[in-house]
Motif scaffolding. Structure first.
Motif, PDB file in Angstrom:
ATOM      1  N   PHE A   1     -19.827   8.955  21.558  1.00  0.00           N
ATOM      2  CA  PHE A   1     -18.936   9.847  22.310  1.00  0.00           C
ATOM      3  C   PHE A   1     -19.726  11.017  22.874  1.00  0.00           C
ATOM      4  O   PHE A   1     -20.882  11.252  22.494  1.00  0.00           O
ATOM      5  N   GLN A   2     -19.097  11.736  23.772  1.00  0.00           N
ATOM      6  CA  GLN A   2     -19.697  12.919  24.384  1.00  0.00           C
ATOM      7  C   GLN A   2     -19.078  14.164  23.755  1.00  0.00           C
ATOM      8  O   GLN A   2     -17.869  14.252  23.606  1.00  0.00           O
ATOM      9  N   SER A   3     -19.912  15.128  23.407  1.00  0.00           N
ATOM     10  CA  SER A   3     -19.414  16.388  22.856  1.00  0.00           C
ATOM     11  C   SER A   3     -20.395  17.495  23.190  1.00  0.00           C
ATOM     12  O   SER A   3     -21.600  17.338  22.973  1.00  0.00           O
TER      13      SER A   3
ATOM     14  N   LEU B   1     -15.213  19.361  14.581  1.00  0.00           N
ATOM     15  CA  LEU B   1     -15.346  18.159  13.756  1.00  0.00           C
ATOM     16  C   LEU B   1     -14.021  17.411  13.656  1.00  0.00           C
ATOM     17  O   LEU B   1     -13.988  16.174  13.646  1.00  0.00           O
ATOM     18  N   ALA B   2     -12.921  18.164  13.585  1.00  0.00           N
ATOM     19  CA  ALA B   2     -11.608  17.529  13.550  1.00  0.00           C
ATOM     20  C   ALA B   2     -11.336  16.798  14.863  1.00  0.00           C
ATOM     21  O   ALA B   2     -10.809  15.670  14.867  1.00  0.00           O
ATOM     22  N   ASP B   3     -11.690  17.425  15.978  1.00  0.00           N
ATOM     23  CA  ASP B   3     -11.495  16.794  17.284  1.00  0.00           C
ATOM     24  C   ASP B   3     -12.339  15.524  17.402  1.00  0.00           C
ATOM     25  O   ASP B   3     -11.868  14.498  17.905  1.00  0.00           O
ATOM     26  N   ASN B   4     -13.593  15.577  16.930  1.00  0.00           N
ATOM     27  CA  ASN B   4     -14.442  14.375  16.941  1.00  0.00           C
ATOM     28  C   ASN B   4     -13.794  13.248  16.154  1.00  0.00           C
ATOM     29  O   ASN B   4     -13.779  12.083  16.577  1.00  0.00           O
ATOM     30  N   THR B   5     -13.279  13.586  14.985  1.00  0.00           N
ATOM     31  CA  THR B   5     -12.680  12.578  14.108  1.00  0.00           C
ATOM     32  C   THR B   5     -11.395  12.035  14.702  1.00  0.00           C
ATOM     33  O   THR B   5     -11.097  10.836  14.589  1.00  0.00           O
ATOM     34  N   HIS B   6     -10.623  12.899  15.340  1.00  0.00           N
ATOM     35  CA  HIS B   6      -9.393  12.461  16.004  1.00  0.00           C
ATOM     36  C   HIS B   6      -9.710  11.462  17.110  1.00  0.00           C
ATOM     37  O   HIS B   6      -9.002  10.463  17.294  1.00  0.00           O
ATOM     38  N   ALA B   7     -10.804  11.711  17.833  1.00  0.00           N
ATOM     39  CA  ALA B   7     -11.228  10.774  18.882  1.00  0.00           C
ATOM     40  C   ALA B   7     -11.639   9.425  18.286  1.00  0.00           C
ATOM     41  O   ALA B   7     -11.358   8.369  18.866  1.00  0.00           O
ATOM     42  N   LEU B   8     -12.303   9.459  17.138  1.00  0.00           N
ATOM     43  CA  LEU B   8     -12.666   8.213  16.454  1.00  0.00           C
ATOM     44  C   LEU B   8     -11.414   7.413  16.087  1.00  0.00           C
ATOM     45  O   LEU B   8     -11.345   6.205  16.343  1.00  0.00           O
TER      46      LEU B   8
END
Length: 332
Positions: A43-45, A119-126
């Protein structure tokens, strides 16, 4: 002399489990065996191409239609959930255990603005990529702070929230723990070695006890730090410690609206920065026997399970007892 004696006793307890030299692993923990197939989410972040390593374990028993998201702690990885992955999948749950950016099998960016929200946003995307719209969220240690932030950001997508000896049950800065700069954390993390990790975990995590099976997790952590990604691993670790210290969640526990369970080993003494706090401040920190009941009362639907005599990682120390409590609470 006391340190030498403690180490000798520790080595005696673990026997031949202690390696003469720690193995080394790649920058994303290449070479360390995970208990289930490891996948990567690309993903992109923050303008960068990043990866999160994760395991997605289907239900082994009769599927009950529920998914569980496991969030690891600071000195842990998704792999340290191995017995919990087994227990939950046998009970009919789909179980997803992810490594956060900066940890373990995930990317170690040279620059990253770490926040629990990010980190929560990354995990939500996963989870969106995996087609999981709603999950039971279980967080251990630092993962408990992240699980709290995740539940506050996505309340409609969190069925239940369980936290296992979460750190952040107190606000260390407000209690008088001095600030460490990122550079100071970095210098500290560069010196990480097996003896130091083992002694810290034995005293702080396991109430002075040691079992040979704990050694695998020491070697995982030290092998990652001592490998080819040594500086990147230490730098990201420093940034993460700064995030933990500067972003308390304790003041928002009152806003958690979903059923919430605290699973607390009452002999835990983990407290960020306690090693540089004054003796007077240090004496007040990390009292999980008191923090557990206090915090459970702050949560609108909070419940508490106390594991007497256990430390920071009851899921590792006493997996049978731990999983009986967790799965019993999850069942309708």
């Amino acid at each position: 002399m006391l340190r030498v004696t403690a180490l000798a006793l520790s080595c005696l307890a673990a026997g031949s489990a202690f390696a003469a030299e720690s193995p080394t692993y790649g920058k994303q923990l290449e070479g360390f065996a995970y208990p289930y197939p490891l996948q990567h989410f690309d993903f992109q972040s923050q303008g960068q191409a990043l990866q999160m390593g994760y395991m997605d374990v289907p239900a082994k028993g009769k599927a009950n239609g529920h998914s569980v998201l496991l969030m690891h702690g600071k000195n842990f990885c998704a792999a340290t959930w191995e017995t919990t992955l087994d227990a939950l999948s046998q009970a009919g749950y789909r179980v997803i255990a992810a490594d956060q950016v900066g940890f373990c099998t995930s990317s170690k960016p040279a620059q990253y603005q770490y926040s629990f929200q990010q980190l929560a946003d990354n995990t939500h995307a996963l989870l969106a990529k995996l087609g999981v719209d709603k999950a039971i969220v279980v967080g251990h240690s630092t993962g408990g702070m992240l699980a709290t932030r995740y539940a506050l950001m996505y309340p409609q997508q969190v069925e239940r929230l369980a936290m296992v000896n979460p750190i952040g049950l107190e606000d260390w800065k407000a209690l008088g723990v001095p600030y460490r700069t990122v550079d100071q954390w970095y210098a500290r993390e560069l010196k990480l070695d097996a003896e130091g990790v083992r002694n810290y975990e034995r005293i702080t995590y396991y109430a002075g006890r040691w079992k040979p099976e704990y050694e695998r997790w020491v070697q995982m952590l030290v092998g990652l730090n001592k490998g080819p990604g040594h500086e990147a691993v230490a730098w990201n670790s420093a940034l993460i410690y700064d995030m933990i210290y500067t972003q308390p969640v304790v003041h928002e526990f009152k806003d958690l609206q979903m059923p919430t369970l605290l699973l607390i080993g009452d002999q835990d003494t983990t407290a960020i920065g306690s090693d540089i706090a004054s003796p007077e401040v240090k004496a007040t920190l990390g009292k999980y026997k008191e923090l557990g009941p206090r915090v459970a009362k702050m949560m609108p639907q909070g419940e508490l399970v106390t594991f007497e005599g256990l430390g920071h990682a009851p899921q590792i120390e006493a997996p049978g007892k731990f999983h009986h409590a967790l799965i019993g609470w999850l069942k309708p």
